[in-house]
Design a protein around this motif. Structure first.
Motif, mmCIF file in Angstrom:
data_model
loop_
_atom_site.group_PDB
_atom_site.id
_atom_site.type_symbol
_atom_site.label_atom_id
_atom_site.label_comp_id
_atom_site.label_asym_id
_atom_site.label_seq_id
_atom_site.Cartn_x
_atom_site.Cartn_y
_atom_site.Cartn_z
ATOM 1 N N THR A 211 -25.365 -19.702 35.408
ATOM 2 C CA THR A 211 -26.663 -20.213 35.841
ATOM 3 C C THR A 211 -26.514 -21.414 36.756
ATOM 4 N N SER A 212 -25.668 -22.363 36.374
ATOM 5 C CA SER A 212 -25.529 -23.588 37.164
ATOM 6 C C SER A 212 -24.864 -23.334 38.514
ATOM 7 N N ASN A 213 -23.976 -22.345 38.577
ATOM 8 C CA ASN A 213 -23.262 -22.040 39.826
ATOM 9 C C ASN A 213 -23.891 -20.899 40.616
ATOM 10 N N VAL A 214 -24.975 -20.328 40.092
ATOM 11 C CA VAL A 214 -25.624 -19.164 40.715
ATOM 12 C C VAL A 214 -24.572 -18.085 41.003
ATOM 13 N N SER A 215 -23.850 -17.709 39.944
ATOM 14 C CA SER A 215 -22.752 -16.751 40.068
ATOM 15 C C SER A 215 -23.000 -15.527 39.192
ATOM 16 N N PRO A 216 -22.817 -14.330 39.746
ATOM 17 C CA PRO A 216 -22.929 -13.112 38.944
ATOM 18 C C PRO A 216 -21.594 -12.782 38.284
ATOM 19 N N TYR A 217 -21.664 -12.122 37.149
ATOM 20 C CA TYR A 217 -20.454 -11.747 36.412
ATOM 21 C C TYR A 217 -20.478 -10.256 36.076
ATOM 22 N N TYR A 218 -19.285 -9.682 36.057
ATOM 23 C CA TYR A 218 -19.100 -8.291 35.641
ATOM 24 C C TYR A 218 -18.496 -8.291 34.246
ATOM 25 N N TYR A 219 -18.980 -7.385 33.392
ATOM 26 C CA TYR A 219 -18.461 -7.278 32.025
ATOM 27 C C TYR A 219 -18.139 -5.839 31.673
ATOM 28 N N GLU A 220 -17.055 -5.671 30.933
ATOM 29 C CA GLU A 220 -16.842 -4.462 30.139
ATOM 30 C C GLU A 220 -16.976 -4.924 28.700
ATOM 31 N N LEU A 221 -17.945 -4.372 27.995
ATOM 32 C CA LEU A 221 -18.356 -4.912 26.705
ATOM 33 C C LEU A 221 -18.447 -3.813 25.660
ATOM 34 N N THR A 222 -17.847 -4.057 24.495
ATOM 35 C CA THR A 222 -18.026 -3.145 23.359
ATOM 36 C C THR A 222 -18.845 -3.839 22.280
ATOM 37 N N LEU A 223 -19.610 -3.019 21.556
ATOM 38 C CA LEU A 223 -20.537 -3.539 20.551
ATOM 39 C C LEU A 223 -20.473 -2.664 19.307
ATOM 40 N N GLN A 224 -20.385 -3.286 18.141
ATOM 41 C CA GLN A 224 -20.453 -2.553 16.884
ATOM 42 C C GLN A 224 -20.920 -3.488 15.772
ATOM 43 N N ARG A 225 -21.452 -2.902 14.753
ATOM 44 C CA ARG A 225 -21.865 -3.675 13.591
ATOM 45 C C ARG A 225 -20.646 -4.218 12.854
ATOM 46 N N GLU A 226 -20.826 -5.392 12.287
ATOM 47 C CA GLU A 226 -19.795 -5.925 11.402
ATOM 48 C C GLU A 226 -19.894 -5.185 10.078
ATOM 49 N N ALA A 227 -18.791 -4.682 9.625
ATOM 50 C CA ALA A 227 -18.819 -3.876 8.382
ATOM 51 C C ALA A 227 -19.132 -4.754 7.170
#
Length: 227
Positions: A211-227
């Protein structure tokens, strides 16, 4: 007497010329500083250009949200499709839908998140270089869903995870966008996989540095519930 008057005249003239020269130099410095100053609009234009270059260099096919919905909220990996989501401006590719169910209305859960992060302003080649890897050091974010709106915070800082690296429990808003579309269960057998998405996140949906640098970011993201 005449020579003395001439000498005084030239001294006064030289002094005035020196003042004028100093004024001109100061004006040039000020003008140069003004030319170097970037407005917020300039920074946003640079961000858009960087995103567009990243998309082109990565051979990404952008589809609209209408097409995405018509296709059953799926993105075609063979065409390297990303949907641009109108409300957030986030570009999303669903690599794996995930197992189990989506986070339900009124539910709060801990989700395990692993990511690769790239600052697109620094690397617009579409190749995963200068990346921050948090695959071995996952974040845990506590997420609540209220009438389709998600709120979240990271629960603890562990070496090299997002919370640790940025010193903030605030989850980038862009990370919450996929939760409307993917399942976040815990695999129960070998045929089930956790959710995986790829995201292009504009600065307005990113962390405080973005936000402060007005910079976009690319992500590869995985998501799962905590068991």
């Amino acid at each position: 007497m005449v020579n003395g008057q001439c000498s005084m005249f030239f001294r006064i003239f030289a002094a005035e010329m020196k003042k004028i020269l100093l004024f001109i130099i100061a004006a040039i410095v000020v003008l140069a500083s003004c030319n170097d100053y970037e407005t917020y609009g300039d920074q946003k234009e640079k961000e858009r250009n960087a995103i567009n270059k990243f998309i082109a260099d990565s051979s990404i096919t952008v589809i609209t949200e209408d097409v995405f919905n018509q296709n059953g909220q799926k993105t075609d990996l063979t065409r390297n499709e990303f949907v641009k989501l109108d409300k957030s401006g986030v570009y999303m590719q669903i690599v794996r839908q995930g197992c189990g169910t989506k986070l339900q209305n009124g539910e709060t859960a801990n989700l395990i998140c692993r990511c690769v992060e790239i600052n697109i302003m620094k690397d617009t080649t579409g190749v995963v270089t200068n990346a921050f890897y948090a695959a071995s050091y996952p974040d845990i974010m506590r997420v609540s869903c209220t009438s389709g709106t998600f709120t979240a915070s990271f629960t603890k800082a562990v070496s090299y995870n997002m919370y640790y690296c940025y010193g903030s429990a605030a989850v980038p808003a862009g990370w919450l966008v996929p939760l409307s579309y993917v399942n976040v269960g815990v695999p129960q057998n070998d045929d089930e996989e956790i959710a995986k998405v790829r995201l292009i996140v504009p600065h307005s949906q990113g962390h405080s540095v973005a936000t402060s640098n007005v910079s976009p970011y690319y992500y590869e993201l995985t998501l799962q519930r905590e068991a």
